[in-house]
Design a protein around this motif. Structure first.
Motif, short mmCIF file in Angstrom:
data_model
loop_
_atom_site.label_atom_id
_atom_site.label_comp_id
_atom_site.label_asym_id
_atom_site.label_seq_id
_atom_site.Cartn_x
_atom_site.Cartn_y
_atom_site.Cartn_z
N HIS A 187 0.87 -1.18 0.00
CA HIS A 187 0.00 0.00 0.00
C HIS A 187 0.90 1.22 0.00
N ILE A 188 0.62 2.19 -0.86
CA ILE A 188 1.46 3.39 -0.88
C ILE A 188 0.69 4.60 -0.37
N ARG A 189 1.46 5.50 0.21
CA ARG A 189 0.89 6.76 0.72
C ARG A 189 1.84 7.89 0.32
N SER A 190 1.44 9.11 0.65
CA SER A 190 2.30 10.29 0.41
C SER A 190 2.57 10.53 -1.08
N ILE A 191 1.57 10.22 -1.92
CA ILE A 191 1.81 10.36 -3.36
C ILE A 191 1.94 11.82 -3.79
N PHE A 192 1.41 12.74 -2.98
CA PHE A 192 1.60 14.17 -3.24
C PHE A 192 2.62 14.77 -2.26
N LEU A 193 3.33 13.92 -1.55
CA LEU A 193 4.30 14.33 -0.53
C LEU A 193 3.68 15.36 0.43
N GLN A 194 2.55 14.95 1.00
CA GLN A 194 1.80 15.77 1.96
C GLN A 194 1.47 17.16 1.42
N GLY A 195 1.21 17.22 0.11
CA GLY A 195 0.78 18.47 -0.51
C GLY A 195 1.89 19.26 -1.18
N LEU A 196 3.14 18.88 -0.91
CA LEU A 196 4.29 19.63 -1.44
C LEU A 196 4.34 19.63 -2.97
N LEU A 197 3.87 18.55 -3.58
CA LEU A 197 3.97 18.43 -5.04
C LEU A 197 2.79 19.06 -5.78
N VAL A 198 1.78 19.48 -5.04
CA VAL A 198 0.59 20.01 -5.71
C VAL A 198 0.26 21.45 -5.31
N ASN A 199 1.00 21.99 -4.34
CA ASN A 199 0.70 23.32 -3.84
C ASN A 199 1.93 24.22 -3.96
N LYS A 200 1.88 25.17 -4.88
CA LYS A 200 3.03 26.05 -5.16
C LYS A 200 3.47 26.86 -3.94
N LEU A 201 2.54 27.18 -3.08
CA LEU A 201 2.87 28.05 -1.95
C LEU A 201 3.73 27.34 -0.91
N VAL A 202 3.56 26.03 -0.79
CA VAL A 202 4.21 25.28 0.28
C VAL A 202 5.72 25.31 0.15
N TYR A 203 6.22 25.12 -1.08
CA TYR A 203 7.67 24.99 -1.22
C TYR A 203 8.40 26.32 -0.97
N LYS A 204 7.63 27.40 -0.83
CA LYS A 204 8.26 28.69 -0.54
C LYS A 204 8.57 28.85 0.95
N LYS A 205 8.15 27.89 1.76
CA LYS A 205 8.48 27.94 3.19
C LYS A 205 9.99 27.76 3.36
N LYS A 206 10.50 28.32 4.44
CA LYS A 206 11.95 28.40 4.66
C LYS A 206 12.66 27.04 4.52
N HIS A 207 12.09 25.98 5.11
CA HIS A 207 12.76 24.67 5.11
C HIS A 207 13.03 24.16 3.69
N PHE A 208 12.16 24.53 2.75
CA PHE A 208 12.25 23.98 1.39
C PHE A 208 13.06 24.86 0.43
N ASN A 209 13.62 25.95 0.95
CA ASN A 209 14.34 26.90 0.11
C ASN A 209 15.49 26.25 -0.67
N LYS A 210 16.14 25.29 -0.04
CA LYS A 210 17.28 24.59 -0.64
C LYS A 210 16.91 23.91 -1.97
N TRP A 211 15.64 23.53 -2.11
CA TRP A 211 15.21 22.80 -3.30
C TRP A 211 14.33 23.66 -4.22
N LYS A 212 14.44 24.98 -4.09
CA LYS A 212 13.53 25.85 -4.85
C LYS A 212 13.70 25.66 -6.37
N ASN A 213 14.92 25.37 -6.84
CA ASN A 213 15.13 25.18 -8.28
C ASN A 213 14.41 23.93 -8.78
N LEU A 214 14.44 22.90 -7.97
CA LEU A 214 13.74 21.66 -8.33
C LEU A 214 12.23 21.91 -8.45
N PHE A 215 11.68 22.63 -7.46
CA PHE A 215 10.24 22.89 -7.49
C PHE A 215 9.87 23.83 -8.62
#
Length: 287
Positions: A187-215
């Motif tokens: 059984h798989i879960r986290s297919i949207f990585l808790q919303g990170l892959l579908v919500n543009k606003l989330v990756y702008k949070k400080k913790h995710f700054n390191k991967w901003k180019n990927l997003f």
């Protein structure tokens, strides 16, 4: 797997039904939960994934229809070596489910399985499974490192693990094939990585700054090809024979979009992200 086969495998993830949960935490109203479950029923989706740890509101499933089955996670401690204690704990936990069937009972935390009490607790659950308290025993994992020990020492029916376009460890580790060969459901879960892959606003949070180019690359690719992130993530699942797919739902509209997702045309080149950086793909390490 085609679109209709995938739809049959969906399980409603309810981590945010009674608490704020995910990369963009929102708690859902009781009215919205009712709408979500009605829409699920209309589409033949009758399985609900929850956990003892999520159930802050014990009445959330009070009036749920009998057709719904539950999959739930528990965290046994050393007291569970007593069969009587084990049975009482489960009876109390299952009261939340309005006498609906519990299909699979998962270990939410596997620490006890690596102790001297692990086997005894597991045997108690096997006895209660035989008494039809539930149908299957499962293990919820964050990574595959534990599976060698677990599959050698325990006879699990189901493994629930993360999988998404960034986190394909269940495949790259070889454990997808090994579990299938052993007759263990995946059984798989986290297919949207808790919303990170579908919500543009989330990756702008400080913790995710390191991967901003990927997003940036991810959302730009979707825009250029006129594909919604939900459509892409769901299409990505169709190449693999996962047994069930747990999808966290945060609104009626969200479930509606998932149920009616569009298949991507074959001539569009899919991108292949695979990361091993657990600071991004393991939500326990988010700050």
């Amino acid at each position: 797997m085609n679109k209709y086969e995938l739809k049959k495998k969906i399980i409603i993830g309810t981590a945010n039904f009674t608490q704020k949960y995910g990369a963009d935490p929102k708690k859902i109203s009781h009215k919205e939960i009712k709408k979500i479950l009605n829409l699920a029923k209309e589409n033949g989706i009758y399985k609900i994934d929850t956990a003892e740890a999520y159930l802050k509101n014990k009445g959330v499933f009070k009036n749920v229809e009998k057709k719904f089955k539950f999959l739930s996670k528990i965290t046994p401690d050393p007291r569970w070596v007593s069969l009587e204690f084990c049975q009482t704990q489960l009876e109390n936990h299952f009261k939340v489910f309005n006498k609906n069937k519990v299909e699979t009972l998962f270990f939410h935390n596997m620490k006890i399985l690596f102790t001297k009490n692990g086997l005894k607790v597991f045997k108690n659950l096997e006895l209660l499974k035989k008494k039809k308290y539930f149908q299957k025993i499962g293990l919820s994992i964050y990574d595959t490192n534990c599976l060698d020990f677990i599959t050698t020492n325990y006879n699990f029916d189901v493994v629930q693990c993360p999988y998404n376009i960034l986190d394909k460890r269940i495949l790259t580790s070889g454990w997808f094939d090994k579990l299938k060969d052993q007759g263990i459901e995946i059984h798989i879960r986290s297919i949207f990585l808790q919303g990170l892959l579908v919500n543009k606003l989330v990756y702008k949070k400080k913790h995710f700054n390191k991967w901003k180019n990927l997003f940036f690359e991810w959302f730009q690719y979707l825009e250029n090809n006129n594909i919604s992130p939900i459509d892409y993530c769901l299409n990505n699942l169709m190449s693999y024979d996962f047994d069930q797919i747990i999808i966290g739902i945060n609104s009626y509209n969200n479930l509606n979009e998932i149920i009616n997702f569009k298949e991507i045309k074959k001539n569009i080149k899919l991108i292949d992200f695979k990361l091993s950086d657990t600071k991004l793909i393991d939500p326990r390490k988010w700050k």
